[in-house]
Design a protein around this motif. Structure first.
Motif, PDB file in Angstrom:
ATOM      1  N   ALA A   1     -17.150  15.901   9.928  1.00  0.00           N
ATOM      2  CA  ALA A   1     -15.890  15.549   9.260  1.00  0.00           C
ATOM      3  C   ALA A   1     -16.175  14.899   7.914  1.00  0.00           C
ATOM      4  O   ALA A   1     -17.215  14.268   7.727  1.00  0.00           O
ATOM      5  N   LEU A   2     -15.236  15.072   6.999  1.00  0.00           N
ATOM      6  CA  LEU A   2     -15.292  14.325   5.746  1.00  0.00           C
ATOM      7  C   LEU A   2     -14.633  12.974   5.958  1.00  0.00           C
ATOM      8  O   LEU A   2     -13.789  12.819   6.831  1.00  0.00           O
ATOM      9  N   SER A   3     -14.997  12.007   5.132  1.00  0.00           N
ATOM     10  CA  SER A   3     -14.358  10.697   5.185  1.00  0.00           C
ATOM     11  C   SER A   3     -12.904  10.843   4.731  1.00  0.00           C
ATOM     12  O   SER A   3     -12.574  11.787   4.004  1.00  0.00           O
ATOM     13  N   PRO A   4     -12.011   9.921   5.160  1.00  0.00           N
ATOM     14  CA  PRO A   4     -10.606  10.005   4.720  1.00  0.00           C
ATOM     15  C   PRO A   4     -10.488  10.013   3.193  1.00  0.00           C
ATOM     16  O   PRO A   4      -9.684  10.759   2.636  1.00  0.00           O
ATOM     17  N   ILE A   5     -11.327   9.241   2.514  1.00  0.00           N
ATOM     18  CA  ILE A   5     -11.205   9.146   1.053  1.00  0.00           C
ATOM     19  C   ILE A   5     -11.643  10.460   0.405  1.00  0.00           C
ATOM     20  O   ILE A   5     -11.051  10.922  -0.572  1.00  0.00           O
ATOM     21  N   GLU A   6     -12.652  11.128   0.978  1.00  0.00           N
ATOM     22  CA  GLU A   6     -13.085  12.411   0.416  1.00  0.00           C
ATOM     23  C   GLU A   6     -12.041  13.489   0.721  1.00  0.00           C
ATOM     24  O   GLU A   6     -11.812  14.390  -0.093  1.00  0.00           O
ATOM     25  N   THR A   7     -11.395  13.389   1.873  1.00  0.00           N
ATOM     26  CA  THR A   7     -10.363  14.368   2.237  1.00  0.00           C
ATOM     27  C   THR A   7      -9.209  14.311   1.240  1.00  0.00           C
ATOM     28  O   THR A   7      -8.796  15.344   0.701  1.00  0.00           O
ATOM     29  N   ILE A   8      -8.711  13.106   0.961  1.00  0.00           N
ATOM     30  CA  ILE A   8      -7.596  12.997   0.008  1.00  0.00           C
ATOM     31  C   ILE A   8      -8.090  13.361  -1.398  1.00  0.00           C
ATOM     32  O   ILE A   8      -7.361  13.975  -2.182  1.00  0.00           O
ATOM     33  N   SER A   9      -9.343  13.026  -1.699  1.00  0.00           N
ATOM     34  CA  SER A   9      -9.881  13.352  -3.025  1.00  0.00           C
ATOM     35  C   SER A   9      -9.886  14.871  -3.239  1.00  0.00           C
ATOM     36  O   SER A   9      -9.490  15.357  -4.295  1.00  0.00           O
ATOM     37  N   ASP A  10     -10.335  15.606  -2.244  1.00  0.00           N
ATOM     38  CA  ASP A  10     -10.357  17.071  -2.362  1.00  0.00           C
ATOM     39  C   ASP A  10      -8.946  17.623  -2.540  1.00  0.00           C
ATOM     40  O   ASP A  10      -8.709  18.539  -3.318  1.00  0.00           O
ATOM     41  N   HIS A  11      -8.007  17.041  -1.773  1.00  0.00           N
ATOM     42  CA  HIS A  11      -6.607  17.457  -1.838  1.00  0.00           C
ATOM     43  C   HIS A  11      -6.072  17.259  -3.266  1.00  0.00           C
ATOM     44  O   HIS A  11      -5.457  18.151  -3.846  1.00  0.00           O
ATOM     45  N   ILE A  12      -6.365  16.092  -3.832  1.00  0.00           N
ATOM     46  CA  ILE A  12      -5.884  15.789  -5.188  1.00  0.00           C
ATOM     47  C   ILE A  12      -6.558  16.707  -6.202  1.00  0.00           C
ATOM     48  O   ILE A  12      -5.909  17.212  -7.123  1.00  0.00           O
ATOM     49  N   ARG A  13      -7.862  16.951  -6.032  1.00  0.00           N
ATOM     50  CA  ARG A  13      -8.556  17.849  -6.958  1.00  0.00           C
ATOM     51  C   ARG A  13      -7.891  19.223  -6.963  1.00  0.00           C
ATOM     52  O   ARG A  13      -7.690  19.824  -8.022  1.00  0.00           O
ATOM     53  N   ASP A  14      -7.522  19.715  -5.778  1.00  0.00           N
ATOM     54  CA  ASP A  14      -6.840  21.018  -5.706  1.00  0.00           C
ATOM     55  C   ASP A  14      -5.563  21.002  -6.535  1.00  0.00           C
ATOM     56  O   ASP A  14      -5.278  21.939  -7.275  1.00  0.00           O
ATOM     57  N   HIS A  15      -4.772  19.926  -6.401  1.00  0.00           N
ATOM     58  CA  HIS A  15      -3.511  19.859  -7.143  1.00  0.00           C
ATOM     59  C   HIS A  15      -3.750  19.782  -8.644  1.00  0.00           C
ATOM     60  O   HIS A  15      -3.056  20.436  -9.421  1.00  0.00           O
ATOM     61  N   MET A  16      -4.729  18.988  -9.041  1.00  0.00           N
ATOM     62  CA  MET A  16      -4.987  18.841 -10.480  1.00  0.00           C
ATOM     63  C   MET A  16      -5.450  20.167 -11.083  1.00  0.00           C
ATOM     64  O   MET A  16      -5.059  20.540 -12.183  1.00  0.00           O
ATOM     65  N   VAL A  17      -6.249  20.895 -10.346  1.00  0.00           N
ATOM     66  CA  VAL A  17      -6.692  22.214 -10.812  1.00  0.00           C
ATOM     67  C   VAL A  17      -5.478  23.127 -10.959  1.00  0.00           C
ATOM     68  O   VAL A  17      -5.314  23.820 -11.960  1.00  0.00           O
ATOM     69  N   GLY A  18      -4.596  23.084  -9.947  1.00  0.00           N
ATOM     70  CA  GLY A  18      -3.391  23.913 -10.006  1.00  0.00           C
ATOM     71  C   GLY A  18      -2.500  23.551 -11.174  1.00  0.00           C
ATOM     72  O   GLY A  18      -1.809  24.407 -11.743  1.00  0.00           O
ATOM     73  N   LEU A  19      -2.509  22.290 -11.555  1.00  0.00           N
ATOM     74  CA  LEU A  19      -1.693  21.842 -12.683  1.00  0.00           C
ATOM     75  C   LEU A  19      -2.368  22.168 -14.017  1.00  0.00           C
ATOM     76  O   LEU A  19      -1.843  21.837 -15.071  1.00  0.00           O
ATOM     77  N   GLY A  20      -3.517  22.779 -13.976  1.00  0.00           N
ATOM     78  CA  GLY A  20      -4.137  23.258 -15.209  1.00  0.00           C
ATOM     79  C   GLY A  20      -5.177  22.328 -15.789  1.00  0.00           C
ATOM     80  O   GLY A  20      -5.540  22.456 -16.950  1.00  0.00           O
ATOM     81  N   TYR A  21      -5.674  21.381 -15.006  1.00  0.00           N
ATOM     82  CA  TYR A  21      -6.642  20.404 -15.524  1.00  0.00           C
ATOM     83  C   TYR A  21      -8.071  20.824 -15.187  1.00  0.00           C
ATOM     84  O   TYR A  21      -8.346  21.294 -14.077  1.00  0.00           O
ATOM     85  N   GLN A  22      -8.965  20.657 -16.160  1.00  0.00           N
ATOM     86  CA  GLN A  22     -10.394  20.918 -15.964  1.00  0.00           C
ATOM     87  C   GLN A  22     -11.065  19.671 -15.408  1.00  0.00           C
ATOM     88  O   GLN A  22     -10.911  18.588 -15.978  1.00  0.00           O
TER      89      GLN A  22
END
Lengths: 519, 566
Positions: free
Chosen positions: B369-390
């Motif tokens: 399992a990933l840690s809770p903080i890494e799980t939310i971090s990955d989730h946020i990274r996905d959204h930021m990428v979708g919003l067009g951020y490098q």
């Protein structure tokens, strides 16, 4: 390309020009084309250039004609009056009001330069339209000035637009030449320029294509619009063919960092192998960073030139018990670990010294002390700091991938088994080798070398069984594998980099263009 | 760990047989060595030795000795350890040494001729031992002398720095100890070891001739050894008796391997030591260890049996007595690295060869399992990428200029960021405390890549917090930045709004004042009543300080409050 294909790939401007050719079926001047096509001069030139490049028409000849046009001065004469016209007018109105005008009066007119007026007075006098009487007084004679008449007519004609010099009778041509801008005299109403007209002729292929461009053929468009779809008018349109092998423009888009993609694949593999992620702080005590790992306080790698120390506060208040006492005992005499220990006086104050985490194993030490699961597998991808000169192989801070495996079945052979799995999963290596190694916190210790499909033999990582002096003081009595993987070289090859600092590049162009080949 | 130079011919002479470089390399795992470089013309091999607890291996003699044991299946024997007669030479330790540099050990090497190779290797071993094992001579230092001119007994005692005079190596006139510390290169390099002492250590003989000034420098007359010398005195001084004894044992064994006859020296102390007031050196000082066969078998995961383990250890240099399932072990005299049975287990594995152990997969089931903080971090990274951020990944070490000065904040308030004490480069002198400066560093470096720039970084920062055990907290933060000619608050606000919607968090913006931002265009991001970040348009002075010529709008927030149950 056949003519049909050429036709369909024509730009609307080109179609327009070819249609104009089709109407005349002979040589056509570019100036005519501007009239016939209702396009701008620049658009016509552009289309002619394209069509020539495609071999549909060629230039037959150039016609050079002198062309007369009004200068700014000429435009002003047209609006106000020429100096000749004005003088005669002024004299006429003065005469009616029974006033007399002197040369001086005439020269003070603001609209004209004094030289312009002097020249006009001279000419009118020569032509007999005026005479000078005593006292500098000027009088109209009633005789007509041919020059004034010619000028007036020319101003009116040329105001409509430039005209060829030869369209004027020769007497007017003389006047034009006399009153046109010359070197050294720019204040004249007319300008004579050479107009170059080019005559174009369709090539045989051009004739064929031009026929296809006749009005009544389908109208060509480049963009399908919502309106066309609503009213069905797309049925009467033909869609221009594109040149599809041109490079498209670049766009900015959102993307994970390629190094992140690499690290994500690493953490994905570890999770799939049953490892649980652990995290730890960037700032650590020497206790968790080194003491708990049975590195003696006199160990050479603990010196000021290997580890970054924190400026303030310099020390943590305390280290939690019973860990401090048990670790201290392990160092001094082995405590209850069955070891002789390092046989020195352990400095408890030194244990509190704050440092920047120098190795990922510090995270493992904290996990061991926090009631880990048994059996248990843990990993961390931890940012670490070393006191190193920054260069192509040393970054100021970097990621270490490391972890532990706890279990009753852990021993030297299961350690080798785990490393064999890592060799396959992390480096796609079919061959691996184990070499004896030295780490202060493991015994036995192993270096894992693998034959990477692209990189050849390389060191993939170091591992071992934690010494009892590490595990027992932290409350763990089962054997524990400690492993660390050196993945940066693989990451750099995957990303096509030669400098470790580029993994953390602040050059956006570099980041945008970096690609990962997952090998 | 040390890298040493050895020579192929010398290696073969010591091993007693011809051997190819490939064969040497294949044997190096026995000594945890790695061949770094080989020069065929000179026969030089550069070998790195990994084990910092095995200083005996940091010499060609040590390496060949370990390989000889393996080839012969039994330890190399050193008869000088067995001689019982009282040594004919003595060193008298004077009172007071216990407070300065308490221990000395010495022996003589006679009946052989010092070769060029032998001297080169002896000096290399001396340097590596004193430098790495002896902590740059602090714990251990070594002196070599021509034996002939020395009249025994030798005294190891204290003198006043300005009283004793002798000609140090490399000089032609007599200097006082005080002068040596002040002007001799070695005095300047190692003088700090003796700092704080009024009287300094000196070795002198019966005639009053000075042998050396440990741990600084030998005398020129006696302390210069040359090829061809037939009789040597080797002396070791230091602060830890076991380390001193081990160092002498290693040097004695090395010289014995080259054919020298080693004679012991008796050291007489006026104070008690761990091994009494009179210590004969060299000597076997390690204890016999009793270990169960089971401990080794279970560590290795293989029921090898008593005999196989005994054979493996004997071939690795141990003296072994076995009875039933018990082993009585003694390490050879040149080793002192036993701490735990696991050390012996490793030697068994090395002796048998790691390749002889069949790997076995750990069989017990665990859930990854990933840690809770890494799980939310990955989730946020996905959204930021979708919003067009490098995404950007930066180094965490930065400078106060980056974090404060260029951000139009006030420097001087302590505790704004975690600073390094032993700074190497001012550019990397503290840990970042917020994410925005990392992204601005990218903007500064990237004016020539096409716009718009939309960047984000999600990673760790450290903020001082004296209430915490470590005086600071490590936080995971998200920073997002847009830069292009019409970038604005509203644009970056849209990204934040979308992100928070999809994270199922409600938030409000609360107008605030912050030096880095334009007044009236900056807000605190409040989530469930807690301020978690900032959003705004950067102040033009900040942009100027970073030499950025595009307007920049951005936000930064803490990630942990956004995770499940955070």
């Amino acid at each position: 390309m056949d003519t049909m294909t050429i036709h369909e790939s024509l730009h609307p401007l080109e179609v327009n020009i070819l249609a104009a050719f089709d109407q005349t079926s002979g040589p056509v001047k570019d100036t005519q084309l501007v009239e016939m096509s209702h396009l701008e001069q620049s658009q016509v030139s552009m289309a002619l250039g394209w069509l020539q490049a495609k071999g549909l028409l060629r230039m037959e000849s150039e016609i050079v004609t002198p062309l007369v046009s009004l200068t700014d001065v000429g435009q002003r004469y047209h609006v106000v009056a020429s100096p000749l016209d004005w003088i005669l007018g002024a004299l006429s109105s003065a005469h009616q009001e029974d006033r007399r005008l002197t040369v001086k009066d005439l020269q003070s007119k603001e609209e004209f330069q004094p030289t312009e007026l002097s020249r006009a007075i001279g000419l009118l006098k020569k032509e007999g339209a005026i005479r000078l009487v005593s006292g500098g007084v000027v009088e109209a004679t009633g005789v007509e000035s041919p020059t004034e008449k010619a000028l007036r007519s020319l101003l009116i004609q040329l105001h409509e637009g430039p005209k060829g010099l030869h369209t004027f009778p020769s007497s007017l041509q003389t006047t034009i030449r006399h009153y046109s801008v010359k070197r050294g005299n720019t204040r004249e109403p007319f300008r004579i320029e050479e107009r170059i007209e080019r005559v174009y002729l369709l090539t045989p292929e051009g004739h064929t294509v031009a026929k296809l461009c006749r009005p009544g053929a389908l109208e060509e468009v480049s963009q399908l619009t919502p309106e066309m779809l609503k009213d069905g008018s797309w049925r009467n349109k033909r869609f221009r063919r594109y040149t599809i092998n041109l490079r498209p423009p670049r766009v900015a888009f959102g993307r994970r960092h390629p190094y992140r993609e690499f690290l994500d694949s690493v953490k994905g593999k570890l999770v799939s192998m049953g490892f649980q992620e652990m995290r730890g702080p960037l700032v650590e005590t020497e206790f968790w960073d080194m003491d708990a790992l049975f590195m003696p306080q006199f160990h050479p790698a603990r010196a000021i030139h290997d580890v970054y120390f924190v400026k303030r506060p310099t020390h943590a208040d305390k280290i939690p018990e019973p860990f401090l006492s048990k670790v201290a005992a392990a160092h001094e005499n082995g405590g209850s670990t069955g070891s002789t220990g390092w046989r020195y006086r352990y400095d408890r104050q030194r244990a509190c010294r704050l440092v920047l985490r120098s190795q990922g194993t510090a995270v493992s030490a904290r996990t061991l002390a926090a009631n880990p699961a048994i059996p248990g597998k843990y990993f961390s991808i931890a940012r670490c700091f070393r006191y190193d000169q920054v260069d192509a192989t040393h970054a100021t801070d970097f990621f270490q991938v490391e972890g532990i495996v706890l279990g009753e079945d852990i021993n030297f052979r299961t350690l080798l088994g785990l490393l064999t799995l890592f060799a396959k999963e992390m480096a796609q290596a079919q061959e691996s080798r184990f070499l004896p190694a030295y780490f202060p916190f493991t015994e036995p210790s192993v270096e894992l070398h693998v034959r990477h499909p692209q990189l050849g033999w390389m060191e993939l990582g170091g591992a071992g069984l934690f010494r009892p002096e590490v595990t027992h003081p932290l409350g763990v009595t089962v054997p524990v594998i400690a492993w660390g993987l050196g993945l940066d070289r693989m990451a750099m090859v995957a990303l096509g980099l030669h400098d470790i600092r580029d993994l953390f590049s602040c050059d956006l162009e570099k980041v945008r263009t970096m690609r990962s080949r997952f090998i | 760990m040390p890298t040493i130079s050895i020579y192929h011919q010398d290696f073969e002479r010591l091993l007693g047989r011809a051997v190819t470089v490939e064969e040497i390399e294949a044997r190096l795992p026995l000594v945890k060595g790695e061949l770094k470089d080989y020069t065929p013309t000179s026969g030089e091999l550069r070998i790195e030795l990994q084990d910092s607890n095995r200083p005996d291996l940091w010499s060609v003699e040590g390496i060949t000795r370990q390989i000889r044991s393996a080839l012969e299946g039994c330890p190399v024997q050193y008869p000088f350890l067995r001689t019982k007669s009282r040594p004919k030479r003595r060193i008298m330790v004077a009172a007071g040494m216990e407070n300065v540099r308490p221990f000395v050990a010495a022996c003589t090497a006679v009946s052989y001729r010092m070769t060029e190779d032998g001297l080169t290797q002896l000096i290399q071993a001396q340097e590596k031992l004193a430098d790495i094992y002896g902590h740059k001579r602090r714990s251990v230092s070594i002196g070599l002398y021509r034996l002939n001119p020395i009249q025994f007994p030798v005294t190891y005692g204290l003198v006043k720095p300005q009283e004793a005079r002798f000609v140090p190596l490399g000089f032609s006139e007599k200097l006082t100890l005080q002068d040596i510390l002040a002007i001799h290169p070695k005095g300047m390099e190692f003088g700090s070891i003796l700092a704080g002492h009024d009287s300094l250590p000196l070795l002198w003989d019966k005639e009053g001739q000075v042998l050396s000034f440990p741990p600084i420098i030998n005398s020129q007359e006696i302390g210069e050894v040359r090829p061809g010398d037939a009789e040597l005195l080797i002396e070791v001084t230091g602060t830890d008796l076991r380390m001193v004894l081990l160092t002498l044992n290693i040097l004695a064994a090395n010289l014995a391997d080259r054919g020298a006859s080693i004679e012991a020296i008796e050291v007489a102390y006026p104070y008690a030591t761990e091994f009494g007031r009179t210590v004969r050196t060299p000597c076997e000082f390690t204890q016999v260890q009793r270990i169960s066969v089971h401990a080794i078998e279970s560590a290795l995961g293989l029921p090898l049996g008593t005999e196989a383990i005994k054979q493996a250890l004997t071939s690795y240099g141990y003296e072994v007595k076995a009875s039933q399932r018990k082993l009585a072990l003694r390490l050879p005299c040149y080793r002192n690295d036993f701490m735990h049975a696991v050390d012996v287990a490793e030697d068994v594995a090395i002796s048998r060869g790691y390749e002889s152990f069949t790997p076995l997969m750990p069989a017990q089931f665990t859930v990854g399992a990933l840690s809770p903080i890494e799980t939310i971090s990955d989730h946020i990274r996905d959204h930021m990428v979708g919003l067009g951020y490098q995404e950007i990944i930066s180094n965490i070490l930065m400078s106060p200029e980056d974090l404060v000065d260029r951000m139009r904040l006030r420097i001087g308030d302590p505790g704004q960021f975690v600073e390094i004490d032993n700074v190497m480069s001012q550019n990397f002198s503290c840990l970042r405390s917020w994410m925005i400066p990392s992204l601005l560093r990218v903007e500064t470096a990237s004016p020539r890549t096409f716009y718009p720039h939309r960047l984000f970084e999600l990673g760790e920062v450290a903020v001082p917090d004296l209430g915490q055990e470590l005086g600071s907290r490590t936080l995971t933060k998200l920073g997002a930045l847009i830069a292009h000619p019409t970038s604005s608050f509203s644009e970056v606000h849209t990204s934040l709004d979308q992100l928070m919607y999809h994270l199922v968090r409600t938030y409000t913006l609360e107008p605030t004042s912050h030096g880095s931002f334009l007044e009236g265009r900056v807000g605190k991001i409040i989530c469930e009543g807690q301020p978690i970040g900032l959003i705004g348009e950067l102040h033009p002075e900040v942009l100027e300080a970073w030499q950025i010529t595009m307007p920049v709008a951005l936000f930064e927030l803490e990630v942990e409050p956004l995770s499940e149950g955070g």
